[in-house]
Design an enzyme around this catalytic site. Structure first.
Site, PDB file in Angstrom:
ATOM      1  N   GLY A  91      57.604  41.586 -33.102  1.00 33.84           N
ATOM      2  CA  GLY A  91      59.022  41.438 -32.814  1.00 33.84           C
ATOM      3  C   GLY A  91      59.332  40.580 -31.613  1.00 33.84           C
ATOM      4  N   ARG A 181      45.690  45.189 -36.559  1.00 35.62           N
ATOM      5  CA  ARG A 181      45.895  46.577 -36.141  1.00 35.62           C
ATOM      6  C   ARG A 181      45.678  47.531 -37.326  1.00 35.62           C
ATOM      7  NH1 ARG A 181      50.423  45.820 -32.091  1.00 35.62           N
ATOM      8  NH2 ARG A 181      50.677  43.587 -31.876  1.00 35.62           N
ATOM      9  N   ASP A 252      50.039  51.360 -34.721  1.00 31.66           N
ATOM     10  CA  ASP A 252      50.279  49.921 -34.612  1.00 31.66           C
ATOM     11  C   ASP A 252      49.781  49.357 -33.289  1.00 31.66           C
ATOM     12  OD1 ASP A 252      52.673  51.541 -33.759  1.00 31.66           O
ATOM     13  OD2 ASP A 252      53.308  49.616 -32.956  1.00 31.66           O
ATOM     14  N   ASN A 253      49.323  50.227 -32.402  1.00 38.08           N
ATOM     15  CA  ASN A 253      48.737  49.787 -31.130  1.00 38.08           C
ATOM     16  C   ASN A 253      47.225  49.963 -31.099  1.00 38.08           C
ATOM     17  OD1 ASN A 253      51.295  49.200 -30.183  1.00 38.08           O
ATOM     18  ND2 ASN A 253      51.547  51.150 -29.119  1.00 38.08           N
TER      19      ASN A 253
END
Length: 488
Positions: A91, A181, A252-253
């Site tokens: 993003g 990821r 997602d990290n």
């Protein structure tokens, strides 16, 4: 290689439109160069003399692109605080492409590059505060021997960006072996794009598991999961041994190759506090320091579910069951090194547990205690260690040291050699949040000298640096439990 000779390829964008969106960066207004990282230049095979090249300002602010660059916003999803979110993706960052240095590819990622189709309600920007924290953190973990993404350069600007207050916009170029990821695999699974999921599995195996390339899709997926389980266990063991809390371990990290990824509200322990929460948005303590191993396994379960179209439940379970033994083995080895123990004994786990309980009861500084222990030679009273524990815990300290002395007798190692080895396992310098804030405050006033000083110390954290003692000191009370948010 000169900067003018750098040319990028972009194998990830070659996978197709299902994997993201090509989009140009939005350049920063009134950019200026904050820093170029010579160590990362060397990693990429670029001459360190190029750190002074004025072109970095244009490259780092998005106004100019490397030849061959194809800015690409990656699409992924993920579980955030345990809840699946389908609306994630790059993003505020763009994958520019990759540099090949003697057969080793390194991806360049421009962070703070403006809005993308995945920005949701965000502005696509980063601020100087958050970019400095990431810039320092990558070097801090790397200096400690823990796998991490890093940053090549940092550019500031006069562009206002609204966070909790109005701050100045900034960008950095992140460098990683891969930006894939857990959430990339989840995206294709939950949207039933199994052909794209197989493509991603094959792509990742070709890069990191070439021995699995010729296997059928199901066996490739299984091999990838086993690899990620091993790498994640090793990563988390490293974090726990040095007292590092990530702060936002959403899927997602999490990097598929087990590198520390996406620095936000992280923190290193000051006082030893197992339940330390570094993210002030983590109201339930889901991502507290002592919860990280369990959360990592939870995330691996989510990844395994995303691979369930290719791998049987029985084999997925077998892969996941390897996590805890590998984590325990890796962590035990790291803690033995911190204690100066070369041989393994069954009682070592209890010796370590007793020490951590002592540190918790004493609210002792984790980093300073182990560094002081590195100089311990069996003396009584052990003044350097007593200074780090309250008087009421001195008896407990002496009792633990008695057990430690007996263990060292069985080890029968040379004291001087042991101390020297321990000094390479117990850092003098870690990236405490109050130090990061000190650097941020001076940088926001236009002085980047403290940033350069701290970066140098973090790149060689086990060295003495005798003229930099204040950077190794315990924080003042006001420097502990600083409120760090996800915007960090």
């Amino acid at each position: 290689m000169k900067l003018s000779e750098v040319t990028l390829s972009h194998h990830y964008a070659d996978l197709g439109d299902a994997f993201g969106t090509r989009i140009a960066p939005t350049p920063l207004e009134n950019p200026h160069l904050v820093h170029v990282n010579p160590a990362v230049l060397q990693l990429l095979g670029v001459d360190e003399s190029e750190a002074d090249n004025p072109e970095w300002t244009q490259l780092g602010c998005g106004k100019k692109l490397f030849p061959g660059s194809r800015p690409f916003a990656m699409k992924y999803t993920g579980h955030q605080f345990g809840v699946y979110n389908p609306d994630l993706g790059d993003g505020r960052a763009l994958l520019l492409g990759e540099i090949d240095n003697n057969g080793e590819p390194w991806e360049l990622h421009l962070k703070g590059a403006g809005k993308t189709p995945y920005s949701r309600f965000g502005d696509g920007r980063a601020v100087l505060r958050s970019t400095i924290r990431e810039y320092l953190a990558g070097e801090a973990l790397t200096g400690l021997g823990i796998a991490s993404t890093r940053a090549l350069c940092l550019v500031g600007s006069g562009e206002p960006v609204v966070r909790e207050k109005i701050e100045s916009g900034a960008m950095l170029i992140r460098v990683a072996r891969s930006h894939i990821r857990f959430g990339h695999f989840e995206h294709f699974f939950y949207t039933h794009q199994l052909q794209a999921l197989q493509q991603l599995i094959e792509f990742t195996c070709a890069r990191f598991l070439p021995e699995a390339q010729s296997l059928p899709a199901s066996e490739q997926a299984e091999a990838l999961l086993r690899y990620t389980v091993r790498q994640t266990a090793k990563l988390v063991a490293g974090w726990q041994s040095v007292g590092f809390a990530h702060g936002v371990l959403n899927t997602d990290n999490m990097s598929i190759i087990g590198d520390t990824f996406d620095y936000g509200p992280y923190g290193f322990l000051d006082d030893y506090e197992p339940g330390f929460i570094c993210n002030h948005s983590d109201y339930t303590g889901r991502y507290a320091f002592d919860k990280q191993p369990g959360v990592a396994l939870w995330n691996l379960n989510a990844l395994a579910h995303a691979l369930s179209a290719f791998v049987s439940t029985e084999k997925l379970r077998d892969c996941l069951e390897a996590f805890q033994p590998r984590l325990t083995e890796d962590y035990a080895a790291l803690m033995r090194a911190k204690l100066g123990l070369q041989q393994e004994e069954e009682s070592d786990q209890q010796l370590c547990a007793d020490l951590l309980q002592l540190l918790e009861n004493s609210a002792a500084d984790y980093t300073l205690f182990f560094r002081a222990l590195s100089h311990y030679r069996g003396e009584r009273p052990a003044e350097a260690l007593r200074e780090l524990t309250p008087v009421g815990q001195h008896e407990a300290l002496d009792q633990w040291l008695d057990h430690y002395d007996h263990r060292l007798e069985r080890e029968n190692s040379d004291c001087q050699q042991r101390n020297s080895a321990m000094l390479t396992a117990n850092p003098k310098f870690v990236l405490r949040n109050y130090l990061a804030q000190k650097v941020i405050d001076t940088a926001e006033s236009g002085d980047y000298r403290p940033l350069r000083t701290l970066l140098d110390l973090l790149q060689s954290p086990f060295d003495e640096h005798p003229h930099c003692e204040t950077w190794a000191a315990a924080p003042p009370e006001s420097g502990k439990h600083m409120p760090i948010s996800c915007s960090s």
